[in-house]
Structure formats: structure tokens, C-alpha cells
Motif scaffolding. Sequence first.
Motif, PDB file in Angstrom:
ATOM      1  N   ASN A  80       0.855  -1.190   0.000  1.00 12.33           N
ATOM      2  CA  ASN A  80       0.000   0.000   0.000  1.00 12.33           C
ATOM      3  C   ASN A  80       0.894   1.244   0.000  1.00 12.33           C
ATOM      4  O   ASN A  80       1.631   1.465   0.960  1.00 12.33           O
ATOM      5  CB  ASN A  80      -0.890  -0.002   1.241  1.00 12.33           C
TER       6      ASN A  80
ATOM      7  N   LYS B 201       0.325   4.215   0.606  1.00 11.14           N
ATOM      8  CA  LYS B 201       0.070   5.123   1.712  1.00 11.14           C
ATOM      9  C   LYS B 201       0.794   4.680   2.984  1.00 11.14           C
ATOM     10  O   LYS B 201       0.973   5.472   3.904  1.00 11.14           O
ATOM     11  CB  LYS B 201      -1.436   5.212   1.985  1.00 11.14           C
ATOM     12  N   GLU B 202       1.205   3.408   3.009  1.00  9.06           N
ATOM     13  CA  GLU B 202       1.879   2.867   4.187  1.00  9.06           C
ATOM     14  C   GLU B 202       3.355   2.572   3.943  1.00  9.06           C
ATOM     15  O   GLU B 202       4.166   2.657   4.860  1.00  9.06           O
ATOM     16  CB  GLU B 202       1.172   1.578   4.641  1.00  9.06           C
TER      17      GLU B 202
ATOM     18  N   GLN C 260       7.012   2.872   1.549  1.00  6.25           N
ATOM     19  CA  GLN C 260       7.857   3.507   0.542  1.00  6.25           C
ATOM     20  C   GLN C 260       8.889   2.488   0.080  1.00  6.25           C
ATOM     21  O   GLN C 260       9.575   1.877   0.905  1.00  6.25           O
ATOM     22  CB  GLN C 260       8.574   4.731   1.121  1.00  6.25           C
TER      23      GLN C 260
ATOM     24  N   ARG D 122       5.893   4.114   6.286  1.00  3.19           N
ATOM     25  CA  ARG D 122       5.736   5.568   6.402  1.00  3.19           C
ATOM     26  C   ARG D 122       5.308   6.002   7.804  1.00  3.19           C
ATOM     27  O   ARG D 122       5.540   7.151   8.190  1.00  3.19           O
ATOM     28  CB  ARG D 122       4.711   6.069   5.374  1.00  3.19           C
ATOM     29  N   ASN D 123       4.693   5.090   8.561  1.00  6.30           N
ATOM     30  CA  ASN D 123       4.155   5.474   9.869  1.00  6.30           C
ATOM     31  C   ASN D 123       4.838   4.774  11.043  1.00  6.30           C
ATOM     32  O   ASN D 123       4.720   5.235  12.178  1.00  6.30           O
ATOM     33  CB  ASN D 123       2.649   5.170   9.911  1.00  6.30           C
TER      34      ASN D 123
END
Length: 355
Positions: free
Chosen positions: A292, A294-295, A297, A314-315
Amino acid sequence: MKAYLVFEDGEVFPGEWIGSPREVPGEVVFTTGMTGYQEVVSDPSYAGQIVTFTYPLIGNYSTVPGEEESDAPQCAGVVMSELFEGDPHLKTWLDRHGVPGITGVDTRSVVKKVRTQGAVRGVIRSVPEPWSAEWPDPLSLEWVHRVSVKEPVTYQGKSPEALHVVLVDFGYKKSIREALLEAGCRVTVVPYTTDPATLAEMKPDGLLLSNGPGDPKALLPFLSGWQSLIGQIPTMGICLGHQLLALALGGDTERLPFGHRGSNHPVKELTTGRVMITSQNHGYAVKADSLNPKEWQITHKNINDGSVEGIMHRNLPVTAVQFHPEAHPGPSDAAFLFERFVKQMTEAKEVVMHG
């Protein structure tokens, strides 16, 4: 004494036995490094595999006791074009640990076959006849179970305040442990079967999932519940550990046509454009389209085939690479990845201490 490498399709490559005759089946793979044969045969990631060396002369710079990646040869067998007879240690070492080998083989043709046909199985034996017994199961946990420690082992750091790294052992290379110790960490190596609750009780500053043999999906039963621990502390994955982190957090893996094995594989760091020549040993990769965006890289890619070589969440403080940043037997630009891991642990510990 005559020996034969017999593929599952019946094709035969003749040669001579290295040491005592012992029949053994396995996946036939090849490694492209010009050096490092001692490290290759002792790398636990090769468990269950018959390793073909593309370099034509093996043994010509001798072996150094203590430079192995584990306590014994770990591969199923070895295939060579020529073995240098001036140093008998490699032959006797393999023979003493029951690892059969064959020399005098047309290794160029063997490699062309593997590259053309993909994952193929073979057997080293005394007769040029097909293998009639059962072939090893690629989804078997036998190989990881064989090379993993059975009880936790702790290696003390340089000071009482040393950062504590728990290294989950799926078949770790000794140089990974040594790189962490050199960085000043205290390292506890634990079996791959250790449950997340037990890991949490060890109060680690960081978690590292090691390299190892086999299909990562064979380890899916051990990933349940890991989400509660992964990312709560800085977490790093290397090789098989890279694939397992992706699987644990929603990604997927796939089989490569013939894998990446050797010390000369180019990898591009996407944020800087820098290309590193890396040490690798794997037959599977993380599927890029399963991550994903958004999650995750994607941080590194293989120059030759574009496969994923590095990821960063990313989080969460989670990073992983497909190649080996310890880059044994020598330093590498990739060593900064350990420095980044140590920095993450240091900063996370300071946050806990100072609130």
C-alpha cells in the motif's frame, strides 16, 4: 571417482566426487561471486540447496578458520568446475560435515539451464540415473528449523547501557551479529518460534528479523500476532526477514525466476540515485504492487530486474532490505543501514526515558 549431477528432467552432468560419495537432492542454484566460497557454503540461507559456483576455480586463496558464517557448511551440496588441490581444508571441511560435492562439471551449461528453466531440482549421485525418491518440499520448515538456534543466546555489548537488539533467527549469518556488536549493541539471538509476547518481555530496544532459507510463506503461521510488536520498537528485516515483514504487514511475495545469489548485484537507492554493489542470496522477492503506497515507501530496487530490494514504513519505525548490509567479507556503502537502525533505537530510547 565418477559423480553425476542429475536434474529432475533426467539431464546429466558428469564430474568427480569431492570427498566421500553421498547422495543428496536439492534445488540447484548458482552464485556469481568471484570470492567468498567459504562464506557461501556456511551461509544458512543455502540450506537445502545445491550451490553451483560460476567462478571457474574454487579454493585458490585458501580458507580461514573463523571466517565462516556459521559453525558448519549449511548447503546441501556443491558443484564446481575446478577445485584447487593446493589447500585440502575446503574438501575435508565439507566431507567432515557430510556435504557432498562434485567437481569437473561444465558449470557454464548448468547455470544456463537454471537461468532458462528457473527453479529446478537435482541430485548429486554415483549413477547417471534419475532420482526416484521423494524431492524436498519447498514449503517445508525443515531448513529453517535445522539452522535456527534452539534456545536464546545473548552476546554482551560494549557497555552496561548498550542497546538491546533481539535477533529472530531464521538462519542468521554470523556477520550480522558481529555488525550489531561492533555498533555497540547487546544481541540476544532467539529461535524463530519465539512468540511475540516472549519477545516483548525481553524489553528489546530493537527487533531484527534475520535472513534464512526457503519460501517465506512457509513461515506464515508464525507471523500471526506479530503486528502488535512490529513497529512498537524500531524493527529491521534482512533478506528473508525483509520478506516476512512485508507479509506480516499486508504485503505479498513471489518466486523469482532463478534468484539473486552472489556478491556483485547492483541495487539503486531511489531517494539518492546511488547504486551499491551488494551481497545477496534469495529466491523470492516482495511484490511491489502488494504494498500500500500510503503505508510503504520502496527505498531500493534491483538494477538488473527491477525487483524490490528495500522498503520503509511511512508510519512505523520499520525498515527492511533484501540484500545484506553487513556485506561480508568486506565493508560496504550499505553498512549505513545498520547505523540508521542504531540511530532509530537511540532516539526511541531517549523518548521513553525523557517522555
